[in-house]
Every structure is written in structure tokens, then in C-alpha cells.
Design a protein around this motif. Structure first.
Motif, PDB file in Angstrom:
ATOM      1  N   LYS A  11     -10.017   2.041  -9.206  1.00  0.00           N
ATOM      2  CA  LYS A  11     -10.599   2.248 -10.516  1.00  0.00           C
ATOM      3  C   LYS A  11      -9.515   2.545 -11.796  1.00  0.00           C
ATOM      4  N   ALA A  12      -8.407   2.866 -11.312  1.00  0.00           N
ATOM      5  CA  ALA A  12      -7.441   2.949 -12.404  1.00  0.00           C
ATOM      6  C   ALA A  12      -6.781   1.559 -12.877  1.00  0.00           C
ATOM      7  N   GLY A  13      -7.019   0.615 -12.212  1.00  0.00           N
ATOM      8  CA  GLY A  13      -6.476  -1.004 -12.603  1.00  0.00           C
ATOM      9  C   GLY A  13      -5.565  -1.370 -11.760  1.00  0.00           C
ATOM     10  N   TYR A  14      -4.912  -0.438 -10.678  1.00  0.00           N
ATOM     11  CA  TYR A  14      -3.738  -0.738  -9.972  1.00  0.00           C
ATOM     12  C   TYR A  14      -4.141  -1.825  -8.810  1.00  0.00           C
ATOM     13  N   LEU A  15      -3.618  -2.986  -8.792  1.00  0.00           N
ATOM     14  CA  LEU A  15      -3.830  -4.076  -7.982  1.00  0.00           C
ATOM     15  C   LEU A  15      -3.056  -4.444  -6.808  1.00  0.00           C
ATOM     16  N   MET A  16      -1.916  -3.805  -6.605  1.00  0.00           N
ATOM     17  CA  MET A  16      -1.113  -3.908  -5.615  1.00  0.00           C
ATOM     18  C   MET A  16      -1.513  -3.734  -4.319  1.00  0.00           C
ATOM     19  N   PRO A  17      -1.061  -4.626  -3.222  1.00  0.00           N
ATOM     20  CA  PRO A  17      -1.670  -4.535  -2.143  1.00  0.00           C
ATOM     21  C   PRO A  17      -1.857  -2.934  -1.228  1.00  0.00           C
ATOM     22  N   ILE A  18      -2.792  -2.752  -0.813  1.00  0.00           N
ATOM     23  CA  ILE A  18      -2.874  -1.595   0.063  1.00  0.00           C
ATOM     24  C   ILE A  18      -3.148  -1.686   1.605  1.00  0.00           C
ATOM     25  N   ILE A  19      -2.441  -1.057   2.237  1.00  0.00           N
ATOM     26  CA  ILE A  19      -2.630  -1.262   3.687  1.00  0.00           C
ATOM     27  C   ILE A  19      -3.116   0.368   4.394  1.00  0.00           C
ATOM     28  N   ALA A  20      -3.980   0.125   5.174  1.00  0.00           N
ATOM     29  CA  ALA A  20      -4.814   1.338   5.580  1.00  0.00           C
ATOM     30  C   ALA A  20      -4.344   1.721   7.128  1.00  0.00           C
ATOM     31  N   LEU A  21      -3.546   2.640   7.412  1.00  0.00           N
ATOM     32  CA  LEU A  21      -3.237   3.125   8.847  1.00  0.00           C
ATOM     33  C   LEU A  21      -4.194   4.215   9.351  1.00  0.00           C
ATOM     34  N   THR A  22      -5.066   3.743  10.348  1.00  0.00           N
ATOM     35  CA  THR A  22      -5.913   4.411  10.900  1.00  0.00           C
ATOM     36  C   THR A  22      -5.825   4.417  12.530  1.00  0.00           C
ATOM     37  N   ALA A  23      -6.392   5.511  13.033  1.00  0.00           N
ATOM     38  CA  ALA A  23      -6.500   5.403  14.648  1.00  0.00           C
ATOM     39  C   ALA A  23      -7.791   5.383  14.833  1.00  0.00           C
ATOM     40  N   ALA A  24      -8.919   5.043  14.004  1.00  0.00           N
ATOM     41  CA  ALA A  24     -10.334   5.057  14.059  1.00  0.00           C
ATOM     42  C   ALA A  24     -10.806   3.495  14.877  1.00  0.00           C
ATOM     43  N   THR A  25     -11.204   3.352  15.733  1.00  0.00           N
ATOM     44  CA  THR A  25     -11.741   2.211  16.329  1.00  0.00           C
ATOM     45  C   THR A  25     -13.173   1.990  16.480  1.00  0.00           C
ATOM     46  N   MET A  26     -13.802   2.706  15.614  1.00  0.00           N
ATOM     47  CA  MET A  26     -15.365   2.581  15.743  1.00  0.00           C
ATOM     48  C   MET A  26     -15.888   1.002  14.845  1.00  0.00           C
ATOM     49  N   LYS A  27     -16.770   0.715  15.372  1.00  0.00           N
ATOM     50  CA  LYS A  27     -17.397  -0.341  14.872  1.00  0.00           C
ATOM     51  C   LYS A  27     -17.688  -0.478  13.273  1.00  0.00           C
ATOM     52  N   GLY A  28     -17.205  -1.409  12.648  1.00  0.00           N
ATOM     53  CA  GLY A  28     -17.305  -1.356  11.135  1.00  0.00           C
ATOM     54  C   GLY A  28     -16.635  -0.856  10.454  1.00  0.00           C
ATOM     55  N   GLU A  29     -15.583  -0.191  11.032  1.00  0.00           N
ATOM     56  CA  GLU A  29     -14.543   0.883  10.249  1.00  0.00           C
ATOM     57  C   GLU A  29     -13.674  -0.133   9.482  1.00  0.00           C
ATOM     58  N   LYS A  30     -13.176  -1.373   9.744  1.00  0.00           N
ATOM     59  CA  LYS A  30     -12.137  -2.080   9.030  1.00  0.00           C
ATOM     60  C   LYS A  30     -13.059  -2.660   7.918  1.00  0.00           C
ATOM     61  N   GLU A  31     -14.254  -2.979   7.980  1.00  0.00           N
ATOM     62  CA  GLU A  31     -14.910  -3.525   6.873  1.00  0.00           C
ATOM     63  C   GLU A  31     -15.369  -2.401   5.887  1.00  0.00           C
ATOM     64  N   LYS A  32     -15.726  -1.206   6.379  1.00  0.00           N
ATOM     65  CA  LYS A  32     -15.699  -0.127   5.400  1.00  0.00           C
ATOM     66  C   LYS A  32     -14.462   0.103   4.592  1.00  0.00           C
ATOM     67  N   LEU A  33     -13.223   0.152   5.084  1.00  0.00           N
ATOM     68  CA  LEU A  33     -11.839   0.378   4.266  1.00  0.00           C
ATOM     69  C   LEU A  33     -11.823  -0.591   3.434  1.00  0.00           C
ATOM     70  N   GLN A  34     -12.141  -1.962   3.906  1.00  0.00           N
ATOM     71  CA  GLN A  34     -11.826  -3.020   3.079  1.00  0.00           C
ATOM     72  C   GLN A  34     -12.713  -2.973   1.810  1.00  0.00           C
ATOM     73  N   THR A  35     -13.908  -2.525   1.970  1.00  0.00           N
ATOM     74  CA  THR A  35     -14.971  -2.487   0.753  1.00  0.00           C
ATOM     75  C   THR A  35     -14.506  -1.326  -0.218  1.00  0.00           C
TER      76      THR A  35
END
Length: 666
Positions: free
Chosen positions: A473-497
Motif C-alpha cells: 500500500k505504501a508503494g514499496y515494490l522490492m521483492p518479498i519472499i514469504a517463509l512459511t511452514a504451512a502446506t495447505m492447499k492454496g496457501e502459496k496462491e493466497k500469499l502471492q495475492t
């Protein structure tokens, strides 16, 4: 020709018509009919209510009443038997009335010996067979759902006492209260952990059956993977005095794209079984790859010189709860789920597991999986030397830039920082999302923006999800990588959204993190996307602190909501050993009453199943009444994060809870 069996009810007050109908039914040679005959409406309704027949022939004229009356009453009492109306003569109005009342067809009695009568009977019976199949399918689905609910409940109920068993045992081992009993305590701890592993096997199988187990494929350094597997299981083989041999009959892919955890689980099950049933000789793992068009078939042959499997049991060994050894005389422990789970996981990965065996001489289990997009130039003959892996990792291309690593756990934060530094990058740390936002603003003002961010999802004060939304929202466009232990269906897509560019699963794979950073940094540099924000970030979140005494000023204030007395006492002891101030509520009502005494809590540990409330439903009430750092749901089953998010719950903990898990709160 095999005749189909069918039970038929004839409702007819004229004996001659009954006899004629019965004779004509006998001409339908593809069916063998068992016929019941009644002549009154009351008798007919009594039998129709039982729903025991496959078809009913109902006469229109039954004394003072008509067959339409019987038909209407049968429909009201939910009779599922197809009914054909019999009439003395053709009448369009009567025929329409019969169909409107629920009859599947109508037949004029003069047509008993005609093809139309035979077609009507066959059609009605076919319709009944389809209906029976539908009801049976619904019944099976209902039973499956009931089984899933039972397993989820059983998991919760078993994990609660396991929490006490494992937790108190660990507390005793860490203390000096019973040093003489340490050997016995270790036996209790080891067997408790074994019981937990069996419970996890049952839940894995239930997830597979319910189609709720999702694969998380990613790139795997194949040689590193195989060496790790061999190293892990060599100890078990050495303990039995046998050799564990790893060979490769030709070139194999340098890198494969599979779910590392599940592929490892399959191979460990197969290799461990081979070791378990081999007393002398060897267990051999032979890996082979065959390239066909653009796909590669990977084959793992696990052979042994063990006891072998009786021929009559080969067809059943992949069934759940089946074991080769007799349940009474067998020496090895287990629930007989390993092969069943491995077989189902292989199918889910598009592969198969087969077995050949000769009793007294040994067995060979073969796992075959398809590896797509493998090309000949990516193949190599591996020597399986551990040093080769170290060289491969050290040879990763150097990267440049400054990275922000965000994680609330000091050990994980330092580990990820060490990995990122090994890539040639400089590192700055933050402990939560709010601190990450403050750090970004400060660095941007100094003219030293970050090249990328590596951020954990579950953190106090502000988690990774909220942080990335604020950053975007603040306008920062640098790449951001999520670290997660969650393996549920659709989790990756939700985080990318939400705004993450990539997702890396825990435990962190060094090569995968390098790949993602390299790819994102190259893309960002070429697009020149590092921009200063045009708008201000969201104001810093300030949580109003309670009035505290000097003795509790720095303590982490926790509310523990748990109905099991033993589990609550143990968890309280563990939290207090970490320096927390803990207040316990055994019901949902009691937890809400505690809020009146204290409006601020660093965290609320909330049991999912309470005697007077569901933890999922109680969480929004707690959030509405108090200032809470985070709510953590304690459960006996895995729950999708999307469900937790909807209730304001930041994360969940799977029973049994131990001290290491609780450290993440502090």
C-alpha cells in the motif's frame, strides 16, 4: 444367461388379472421375479411403506378406492418403489393423473403380453437400480464424512493426554528430581513419541482418503537428497549388522522437481521396512533414470536379503493395517500403515509401488515416478560423495545487495541470515512486521533501500501478511519472499495475492532460497523497481499495555484456555519456566470473565474443543473485548489458515504441545 433378481409387488383385486400378469412376467427371461400379491389398499400401503420391493404394479380400480389414492399416500410417506399403474382401458386423462401422482408409467391390462409391457417393466427396474446406486453412494459418502469427523475428534482426544505424558516426562528429565529414574523416563518418552508417530500415520491416511493431503513440489538437488537418505538410514542398518548399499546404474537428473518431504517419507518407509526384516546380508538401493521424450521415469529398487513375503500375502501388503508378520508372534512394532501410506502417496505423485518377493530369500520394492521436463543435458553420473554436495552449495553464484530478514524466532532469524550472507548479501534483521516497516522507512530515508525482504508469516504484533499488505500500500515494490511452514492447499496462491513474490517452505532449503533470490533480484534490477514510497505507511501499531508491577513489567502475559486439568497445568508450568505470567480458564465463559480483570494479553492459547464453546467461535468474542497480541488455537487436527484468518486467529499449534513450541510465543 445369468438372471437378475427382482422383488415385485402386484396390487390387484382380480385373481385372473393377477395370474395373467404373473405369466407374462415369466416371459421376461432376463429377470427372476419374487412376486408378492395383495388385493386391498391397506395391505398395499403397509408393504410399500417398508420399501422392500424393486417395482410395484398397481391396479387403478380397487373396490371403493382407486389406485390414485394409494399412489398419493405412498408418495407422501416417501415410498421409493417405482409404481406402474394398471388400467382396464386406455384413458388419456387417467394416464396423466397417474403420472402426476407419481407413477413412472401406465399399462393397459390388454397389453400384458405386448412388448410395451416388457419395456415398462425393464425401464422401471433400471430406474430402481440407478436409484439404489445413488442412495448407496450417498450412504458411503456420509459414512466417509462421519469417519473423518471421528478421526479428527480422536486425534484431539489422543493428543491431549499425550501432551501431559511427553511434557511431564521432559520436565522430569530436565530437572534433578529423579536422576535414578532417567532410564525409565527415556523409555516413557521414546514410546510416547512412537505413539505420536502412529497417530500421525493414521491422520496421513485419513487425509489421503479424504483428498485433503496436498503435495508441495519444488526443486531438489538429487544427489544431496540421496546422500542424506543413505546417511540417515545407515545407522539403523549398522545397528543390525547389515550393509546399506546405494548404487546408480546410469546417469540420473542433477535436479528433480518433487515434494521433498513426501518422496523422502516413501523411501524411508520402504528402506526401513527392508532393514527391519533383514537379519543378515544387505539392503540395496538402486536408482535408475530413463528418458522418454520430454519425461524421465525415475526408478528406485529397494532390495534385501531378508525374510521375504509369503506369496498369499503379496496382494494385501499395501492395504491399511495389514502386516506381513503375525500380530501375535511378530517381533517388529508398528500399525501396518507405512506401506499403505507410501502406496497412496506414490499414486498422488503419479507413480506406483510394486513388489516381488521369495519367502526366505528377500524382497524387492520398486518405486516408479515420472519426472517431467528432464533433458539429457541435465543428467549426470553421480559418485554419491558427501563432499560433492558441499562443493555444489559453495559454488552458488554470488549475489549483491542488502536484505532484510524478518522472523520472531532468534534461532531461525540467525540461520536465515547466515544462509543469506553466504550468498554474498548483507543482512539487516527485524523481529516482527511492525519492526520491519520501521526499518524500511529508516533505510529508505538514508538512501539505502533494501534489495529484497525475506519474511516469516507468523509473528507477534504484526504478522507477515499484514506487513506485506502495508508495504505494498505504501508503494514499496522490492521483492518479498514469504517463509512459511504451512502446506495447505492454496496457501502459496493466497500469499502471492497479498503481495509476496515467492514462497519458500520451512525448513529452508539453501539452494531453493538462492534460486528465488537470484531470480527476483535479477528481475528487480532490470526493471529498476526500487522506488521510494509516494504515501506514508500505516501508523505504527501501539498496543496499550496494562498497569504492571515491577515484578511482571517485562513478563509475557498469557491467557491459557484449556478444559483438561492435567494439560492446562503442564502448559502453565512450561510457560512459567519461560518467564511468562499465566492465567488459566477451563471454559469459554471463564475466559471471558478473565477479560474483565485484564484488558491486555500478549497471547491467548485457546483450546479448540471446550465444554461450553468452540475455540474457533470464541476467538472473535475475545478480540472484541480485549487487546490481544495474538490468539493461538490449540488443536488435535490441522486447520487451514484461511479458516483461522476468518476468526482472527493468527496461527495454530498441534497437540501435544512442548516447550520448544511455546518458545515461539515468548
Amino acid at each position: 444367461m445369468i438372471q437378475k433378481q427382482a422383488r415385485l409387488l402386484i396390487v390387484e383385486d382380480d385373481e385372473d388379472d393377477f395370474i395373467i400378469a404373473s405369466d407374462c412376467l415369466g416371459d421376461l427371461t432376463d429377470y427372476a421375479f419374487e412376486i408378492d400379491w395383495v388385493s386391498t389398499p391397506d395391505e398395499a400401503l403397509a408393504l410399500l411403506e417398508e420399501n422392500r420391493h424393486d417395482i410395484c404394479l398397481l391396479d387403478y380400480q380397487l373396490g371403493a378406492l382407486t389406485g390414485l389414492t394409494v399412489l398419493e399416500k405412498a408418495t407422501k410417506m416417501q415410498c421409493r418403489i417405482p409404481i406402474i399403474m394398471l388400467t382396464g382401458q386406455s384413458d388419456d386423462l387417467l394416464d396423466k393423473a397417474a403420472l402426476d401422482a407419481g407413477a413412472v408409467d401406465f399399462v393397459v391390462k390388454s397389453e400384458f403380453d405386448s412388448p410395451r409391457f416388457a419395456r415398462a417393466i425393464r425401464y422401471a427396474l433400471s430406474r430402481q437400480e440407478i436409484e439404489k446406486a445413488r442412495l448407496e453412494r450417498i450412504n458411503l459418502e456420509t459414512q466417509s464424512r462421519s469417519k473423518d469427523r471421528f478421526l479428527a475428534h480422536l486425534s484431539h482426544e489422543l493428543r491431549t493426554p499425550l501432551t501431559s505424558i511427553l511434557g511431564y516426562t521432559e520436565l522430569l528429565l530436565e530437572s534433578d528430581k529423579a536422576p535414578a529414574a532417567n532410564p525409565e523416563l527415556h523409555i516413557i518418552l521414546n514410546n510416547g513419541k512412537h505413539l505420536l508417530s502412529l497417530l500421525n500415520d493414521v491422520l496421513d491416511l485419513s487425509k489421503i482418503a479424504a483428498k485433503k493431503l496436498e503435495l508441495n513440489p519444488g526443486p531438489i538437488n538429487f544427489e544431496e537428497f540421496l546422500i542424506d537418505l543413505h546417511t540417515l538410514l545407515s545407522v539403523a542398518a549398522a545397528d543390525k549388522g547389515i550393509k546399506l548399499v546405494l548404487t546408480c546404474s546410469g546417469p540420473v537428473p542433477i535436479e528433480i522437481f518433487q515434494d521433498r518431504t513426501r518422496l523422502r517419507q516413501i523411501l524411508i518407509n520402504l528402506i526401513h521396512n527392508a532393514i527391519k526384516f533383514t537379519s543378515q546380508g544387505y539392503v540395496k538401493i538402486d536408482v535408475n533414470a530413463e528418458l522418454v521424450d520430454s519425461q524421465c521415469q525415475l526408478t528406485f529398487d529397494i532390495s534385501d536379503t531378508g525374510t521375504g513375503i509369503p506369496a498369499e500375502k503379496l496382494d494385501n501388503i499395501f492395504q491399511p493395517f495389514e502386516q506381513v508378520e503375525d500380530m501375535v508372534s511378530r517381533k517388529e512394532i508398528g500399525a501396518g500403515l507405512g506401506l499403505a501410506i507410501s502406496s497412496e502417496l506414490a499414486k498422488k505423485m503419479g507413480g506406483t509401488i510394486t513388489v516381488t518377493s521369495e519367502e526366505g530369500k528377500g524382497s524387492c520394492f520398486t518405486l516408479e515416478i515420472i519426472e517431467a521436463n528432464s533433458h539429457a543435458e541435465t543428467f549426470s553420473v553421480f559418485k554419491f560423495e558427501p563432499s560433492a554436495i558441499a562443493n555444489n552449495i559453495n559454488d552458488l553464484a554470488k549475489l549483491t545487495g542488502k536484505i532484510l530478514v524478518v522472523d520472531d524466532l532468534p534461532d531461525i532469524r540467525q540461520l536465515v541470515g547466515h544462509i543469506v550472507r553466504s550468498f554474498g548479501l548483507s543482512v539487516v534483521f527485524a523481529e516482527n512486521g511492525q519492526q520491519a516497516l520501521d526499518t524500511i522507512i529508516a533505510e529508505d530515508k538514508n538512501g539505502e533501500p533494501f534489495a529484497a525482504i525475506v519474511m516469516d508469516i507468523h509473528m507477534p504484533l504484526m504478522d507477515g501478511r499484514e506487513a506485506v499488505v502495508n508495504m505494498r500500500k505504501a508503494g514499496y515494490l522490492m521483492p518479498i519472499i514469504a517463509l512459511t511452514a504451512a502446506t495447505m492447499k492454496g496457501e502459496k496462491e493466497k500469499l502471492q495475492t497479498l503481495g509476496f513474490n515467492a514462497v519458500v517452505s520451512k525448513p529452508v532449503n539453501k539452494a531453493l532460497l538462492h534460486r528465488e533470490l537470484s531470480k527476483l533480484l535479477d528481475k528487480a534490477n532490470s526493471a529498476k523497481t526500487f522506488l521510494s514510497p509516494k504515501i506514508a505507511l500505516s501508523p505504527k501499531i501501539e498496543l496499550s499495555q496494562p498497569q504492571q508491577t515491577s515484578s511482571t513489567k517485562s513478563a509475557c502475559h498469557i491467557m491459557l484456555v484449556e478444559d483438561d486439568i492435567d494439560a492446562a497445568e503442564l502448559t502453565k508450568l512450561l510457560l512459567e519456566s519461560l518467564g511468562c505470567v499465566v492465567e488459566v480458564a477451563h471454559t469459554g465463559k471463564a475466559s471471558l470473565e478473565l477479560l474483565a480483570d485484564n484488558n491486555y494479553w500478549h497471547a491467548v492459547l485457546l483450546d479448540q474443543n471446550l465444554p461450553d464453546a468452540s475455540g474457533l467461535e470464541l476467538a472473535p468474542q475475545i478480540l472484541a473485548l480485549a487487546n490481544v497480541g495474538e490468539i493461538i488455537l490449540v488443536s488435535g487436527e490441522s486447520i487451514e489458515q484461511s479458516i483461522l484468518d476468518a476468526k482472527g486467529i493468527s496461527r495454530s499449534m498441534l497437540k501435544p504441545i512442548n516447550k520448544q513450541m511455546l518458545e515461539s510465543i515468548v
